[in-house]
Scaffold this motif. Structure first.
Motif, PDB file in Angstrom:
ATOM      1  N   PRO A 111       0.802  -1.239   0.000  1.00 57.87           N
ATOM      2  CA  PRO A 111       0.000   0.000   0.000  1.00 57.87           C
ATOM      3  C   PRO A 111       0.830   1.282   0.000  1.00 57.87           C
ATOM      4  O   PRO A 111       0.514   2.227  -0.743  1.00 57.87           O
ATOM      5  CB  PRO A 111      -0.830  -0.127   1.286  1.00 57.87           C
ATOM      6  CG  PRO A 111      -0.953  -1.598   1.512  1.00 57.87           C
ATOM      7  CD  PRO A 111       0.345  -2.188   1.043  1.00 57.87           C
ATOM      8  N   LEU A 112       1.884   1.334   0.802  1.00 58.62           N
ATOM      9  CA  LEU A 112       2.706   2.545   0.859  1.00 58.62           C
ATOM     10  C   LEU A 112       3.406   2.792  -0.470  1.00 58.62           C
ATOM     11  O   LEU A 112       3.441   3.927  -0.965  1.00 58.62           O
ATOM     12  CB  LEU A 112       3.732   2.446   1.990  1.00 58.62           C
ATOM     13  CG  LEU A 112       4.648   3.676   2.171  1.00 58.62           C
ATOM     14  CD1 LEU A 112       3.815   4.924   2.439  1.00 58.62           C
ATOM     15  CD2 LEU A 112       5.646   3.437   3.310  1.00 58.62           C
ATOM     16  N   GLN A 113       3.961   1.742  -1.075  1.00 54.21           N
ATOM     17  CA  GLN A 113       4.627   1.909  -2.365  1.00 54.21           C
ATOM     18  C   GLN A 113       3.631   2.304  -3.441  1.00 54.21           C
ATOM     19  O   GLN A 113       3.929   3.151  -4.293  1.00 54.21           O
ATOM     20  CB  GLN A 113       5.356   0.622  -2.782  1.00 54.21           C
ATOM     21  CG  GLN A 113       6.168   0.814  -4.065  1.00 54.21           C
ATOM     22  CD  GLN A 113       6.842  -0.458  -4.541  1.00 54.21           C
ATOM     23  OE1 GLN A 113       6.480  -1.553  -4.137  1.00 54.21           O
ATOM     24  NE2 GLN A 113       7.832  -0.328  -5.402  1.00 54.21           N
ATOM     25  N   ALA A 114       2.449   1.709  -3.424  1.00 51.56           N
ATOM     26  CA  ALA A 114       1.429   2.053  -4.415  1.00 51.56           C
ATOM     27  C   ALA A 114       1.066   3.529  -4.332  1.00 51.56           C
ATOM     28  O   ALA A 114       0.838   4.191  -5.351  1.00 51.56           O
ATOM     29  CB  ALA A 114       0.184   1.186  -4.200  1.00 51.56           C
ATOM     30  N   LYS A 115       1.034   4.073  -3.125  1.00 50.51           N
ATOM     31  CA  LYS A 115       0.719   5.486  -2.930  1.00 50.51           C
ATOM     32  C   LYS A 115       1.818   6.376  -3.519  1.00 50.51           C
ATOM     33  O   LYS A 115       1.538   7.404  -4.146  1.00 50.51           O
ATOM     34  CB  LYS A 115       0.543   5.780  -1.439  1.00 50.51           C
ATOM     35  CG  LYS A 115       0.092   7.202  -1.126  1.00 50.51           C
ATOM     36  CD  LYS A 115      -0.093   7.410   0.365  1.00 50.51           C
ATOM     37  CE  LYS A 115      -1.232   6.557   0.897  1.00 50.51           C
ATOM     38  NZ  LYS A 115      -1.514   6.875   2.330  1.00 50.51           N
ATOM     39  N   VAL A 116       3.072   5.971  -3.341  1.00 52.89           N
ATOM     40  CA  VAL A 116       4.200   6.742  -3.888  1.00 52.89           C
ATOM     41  C   VAL A 116       4.197   6.681  -5.414  1.00 52.89           C
ATOM     42  O   VAL A 116       4.374   7.692  -6.099  1.00 52.89           O
ATOM     43  CB  VAL A 116       5.540   6.216  -3.329  1.00 52.89           C
ATOM     44  CG1 VAL A 116       6.720   6.903  -4.016  1.00 52.89           C
ATOM     45  CG2 VAL A 116       5.603   6.445  -1.815  1.00 52.89           C
ATOM     46  N   VAL A 117       3.989   5.480  -5.961  1.00 53.85           N
ATOM     47  CA  VAL A 117       3.968   5.313  -7.421  1.00 53.85           C
ATOM     48  C   VAL A 117       2.841   6.126  -8.045  1.00 53.85           C
ATOM     49  O   VAL A 117       2.977   6.666  -9.151  1.00 53.85           O
ATOM     50  CB  VAL A 117       3.842   3.819  -7.787  1.00 53.85           C
ATOM     51  CG1 VAL A 117       3.644   3.641  -9.293  1.00 53.85           C
ATOM     52  CG2 VAL A 117       5.090   3.052  -7.342  1.00 53.85           C
TER      53      VAL A 117
ATOM     54  N   ILE B  71      10.687   4.934  -9.548  1.00 51.71           N
ATOM     55  CA  ILE B  71      10.663   6.038  -8.584  1.00 51.71           C
ATOM     56  C   ILE B  71      12.059   6.629  -8.413  1.00 51.71           C
ATOM     57  O   ILE B  71      12.238   7.861  -8.410  1.00 51.71           O
ATOM     58  CB  ILE B  71      10.114   5.558  -7.224  1.00 51.71           C
ATOM     59  CG1 ILE B  71       8.622   5.261  -7.324  1.00 51.71           C
ATOM     60  CG2 ILE B  71      10.368   6.604  -6.137  1.00 51.71           C
ATOM     61  CD1 ILE B  71       7.765   6.469  -7.621  1.00 51.71           C
ATOM     62  N   ASN B  72      13.068   5.780  -8.286  1.00 58.32           N
ATOM     63  CA  ASN B  72      14.442   6.259  -8.113  1.00 58.32           C
ATOM     64  C   ASN B  72      14.892   7.101  -9.298  1.00 58.32           C
ATOM     65  O   ASN B  72      15.487   8.177  -9.130  1.00 58.32           O
ATOM     66  CB  ASN B  72      15.395   5.078  -7.916  1.00 58.32           C
ATOM     67  CG  ASN B  72      15.208   4.398  -6.575  1.00 58.32           C
ATOM     68  OD1 ASN B  72      14.666   4.984  -5.645  1.00 58.32           O
ATOM     69  ND2 ASN B  72      15.643   3.157  -6.465  1.00 58.32           N
ATOM     70  N   TYR B  73      14.617   6.632 -10.500  1.00 56.18           N
ATOM     71  CA  TYR B  73      15.015   7.370 -11.701  1.00 56.18           C
ATOM     72  C   TYR B  73      14.256   8.681 -11.809  1.00 56.18           C
ATOM     73  O   TYR B  73      14.827   9.733 -12.123  1.00 56.18           O
ATOM     74  CB  TYR B  73      14.760   6.526 -12.955  1.00 56.18           C
ATOM     75  CG  TYR B  73      15.701   5.365 -13.156  1.00 56.18           C
ATOM     76  CD1 TYR B  73      16.695   5.071 -12.230  1.00 56.18           C
ATOM     77  CD2 TYR B  73      15.601   4.540 -14.273  1.00 56.18           C
ATOM     78  CE1 TYR B  73      17.547   3.994 -12.423  1.00 56.18           C
ATOM     79  CE2 TYR B  73      16.458   3.465 -14.474  1.00 56.18           C
ATOM     80  CZ  TYR B  73      17.419   3.196 -13.543  1.00 56.18           C
ATOM     81  OH  TYR B  73      18.272   2.144 -13.733  1.00 56.18           O
ATOM     82  N   ALA B  74      12.943   8.633 -11.571  1.00 58.08           N
ATOM     83  CA  ALA B  74      12.104   9.821 -11.710  1.00 58.08           C
ATOM     84  C   ALA B  74      12.459  10.888 -10.681  1.00 58.08           C
ATOM     85  O   ALA B  74      12.461  12.089 -10.989  1.00 58.08           O
ATOM     86  CB  ALA B  74      10.632   9.442 -11.597  1.00 58.08           C
ATOM     87  N   GLN B  75      12.769  10.474  -9.461  1.00 62.73           N
ATOM     88  CA  GLN B  75      13.116  11.443  -8.422  1.00 62.73           C
ATOM     89  C   GLN B  75      14.444  12.122  -8.709  1.00 62.73           C
ATOM     90  O   GLN B  75      14.637  13.288  -8.349  1.00 62.73           O
ATOM     91  CB  GLN B  75      13.158  10.745  -7.058  1.00 62.73           C
ATOM     92  CG  GLN B  75      11.794  10.393  -6.502  1.00 62.73           C
ATOM     93  CD  GLN B  75      11.858   9.714  -5.147  1.00 62.73           C
ATOM     94  OE1 GLN B  75      12.878   9.118  -4.783  1.00 62.73           O
ATOM     95  NE2 GLN B  75      10.781   9.788  -4.396  1.00 62.73           N
ATOM     96  N   ARG B  76      15.343  11.414  -9.335  1.00 63.09           N
ATOM     97  CA  ARG B  76      16.672  11.981  -9.602  1.00 63.09           C
ATOM     98  C   ARG B  76      16.691  12.886 -10.835  1.00 63.09           C
ATOM     99  O   ARG B  76      17.518  13.782 -10.941  1.00 63.09           O
ATOM    100  CB  ARG B  76      17.685  10.842  -9.780  1.00 63.09           C
ATOM    101  CG  ARG B  76      19.128  11.301  -9.881  1.00 63.09           C
ATOM    102  CD  ARG B  76      20.076  10.165  -9.536  1.00 63.09           C
ATOM    103  NE  ARG B  76      19.841   8.986 -10.342  1.00 63.09           N
ATOM    104  CZ  ARG B  76      20.438   8.755 -11.511  1.00 63.09           C
ATOM    105  NH1 ARG B  76      21.286   9.638 -12.013  1.00 63.09           N
ATOM    106  NH2 ARG B  76      20.199   7.645 -12.177  1.00 63.09           N
TER     107      ARG B  76
ATOM    108  N   TYR C 297      10.684  -3.227  -9.845  1.00 60.62           N
ATOM    109  CA  TYR C 297      10.517  -2.447 -11.070  1.00 60.62           C
ATOM    110  C   TYR C 297      10.011  -1.038 -10.758  1.00 60.62           C
ATOM    111  O   TYR C 297      10.593  -0.039 -11.206  1.00 60.62           O
ATOM    112  CB  TYR C 297       9.541  -3.167 -11.994  1.00 60.62           C
ATOM    113  CG  TYR C 297       9.147  -2.407 -13.239  1.00 60.62           C
ATOM    114  CD1 TYR C 297      10.050  -2.241 -14.292  1.00 60.62           C
ATOM    115  CD2 TYR C 297       7.873  -1.863 -13.372  1.00 60.62           C
ATOM    116  CE1 TYR C 297       9.681  -1.558 -15.438  1.00 60.62           C
ATOM    117  CE2 TYR C 297       7.500  -1.181 -14.513  1.00 60.62           C
ATOM    118  CZ  TYR C 297       8.410  -1.028 -15.551  1.00 60.62           C
ATOM    119  OH  TYR C 297       8.048  -0.343 -16.687  1.00 60.62           O
ATOM    120  N   PHE C 298       8.956  -0.936  -9.972  1.00 55.62           N
ATOM    121  CA  PHE C 298       8.397   0.377  -9.675  1.00 55.62           C
ATOM    122  C   PHE C 298       9.273   1.155  -8.694  1.00 55.62           C
ATOM    123  O   PHE C 298       9.276   2.392  -8.713  1.00 55.62           O
ATOM    124  CB  PHE C 298       6.964   0.240  -9.173  1.00 55.62           C
ATOM    125  CG  PHE C 298       5.998  -0.129 -10.265  1.00 55.62           C
ATOM    126  CD1 PHE C 298       5.617   0.803 -11.217  1.00 55.62           C
ATOM    127  CD2 PHE C 298       5.514  -1.426 -10.370  1.00 55.62           C
ATOM    128  CE1 PHE C 298       4.750   0.462 -12.260  1.00 55.62           C
ATOM    129  CE2 PHE C 298       4.643  -1.778 -11.402  1.00 55.62           C
ATOM    130  CZ  PHE C 298       4.261  -0.834 -12.349  1.00 55.62           C
TER     131      PHE C 298
END
Length: 222
Positions: A95-101, A134-139, A129-130
């Protein structure tokens, strides 16, 4: 002498067997399927959401269009021309990861469809994968002109220079722009960034080419 001859014969058989095994390993590696071989890198596709929503009426009821997102992630794909990447493995996230994605892929159906279309070529689980996305998009630092409320006409080289200034280590040929015509206006629809498998920026391969002209329009968020 007879015993020595048997030993020599046995040794010869062992050597022959080892050689045969070696050829079998080489043959198997050379004929591995594309989705089984190590990826040379990844491509992150960032979507210019207002432009995509304006071009495709079928998307207008999606959350990203209704809520006025400026940018969303369309996907992370293995570099190269891969086929047979579909998977039926689970796309369920904690749930927490889904919210971040959801901040960058707001529509859950789109997220599930994305994983099912590329998962078998990614050598990682959906959770990994997700997390990578997130790592790529945040950077990745995004020029302010791409999130402006107003529409802008911009030169391709100007936008490229802004990306290179904001993102240290990104080569000039490590980013590509995709455009589409909308009633005589050329809209920027996607920005694609190429990465090594370790997450560092890299030059895109020759077939990842921009189709944008020298000048194009960035659709405003309103």
């Amino acid at each position: 002498m007879a015993k020595q001859g048997c030993l020599e014969h046995s040794a010869s058989l062992i050597v022959s067997l080892l050689i045969a095994i070696g050829f079998l390993v080489i043959f198997s590696s050379a004929h591995a399927q594309p989705n089984q071989s190590p990826s040379r890198g990844y491509i992150l596709h960032v979507q210019m959401t207002p432009a995509v929503c304006a071009l495709d009426p079928n998307r207008k009821k999606q959350r990203k269009c209704l809520e006025g997102y400026a940018l969303t992630v369309a996907g992370l794909v293995p570099e190269g021309r891969y086929t047979g990447c579909e998977t039926t493995s689970s796309a369920i996230l904690p749930p927490l990861q889904a919210k971040v994605v959801a901040r960058i892929i707001p529509d859950e159906v789109s997220r599930i469809q994305l994983w099912h279309s590329v998962g078998d070529c990614m050598s990682m689980s959906a959770v990994q994968y997700f997390r990578t996305i997130i790592n790529y998009a945040q950077r990745l630092k995004i020029p302010a002109v791409l999130t402006d409320a107003s529409s802008h006409t911009i030169q391709r080289q100007t936008l490229l220079a802004q990306f290179l200034k904001l993102n240290s280590g990104l080569p000039a040929d490590g980013i590509e722009f995709s455009c589409q015509n909308n009633h005589g206006t050329t809209l920027l629809t996607h920005v694609s960034v190429c990465y090594n498998s370790n997450g560092s920026y890299k030059s895109c391969t020759s077939h990842e080419l921009s189709n944008c002209p020298k000048n194009f329009t960035i659709q405003g968020t309103y």
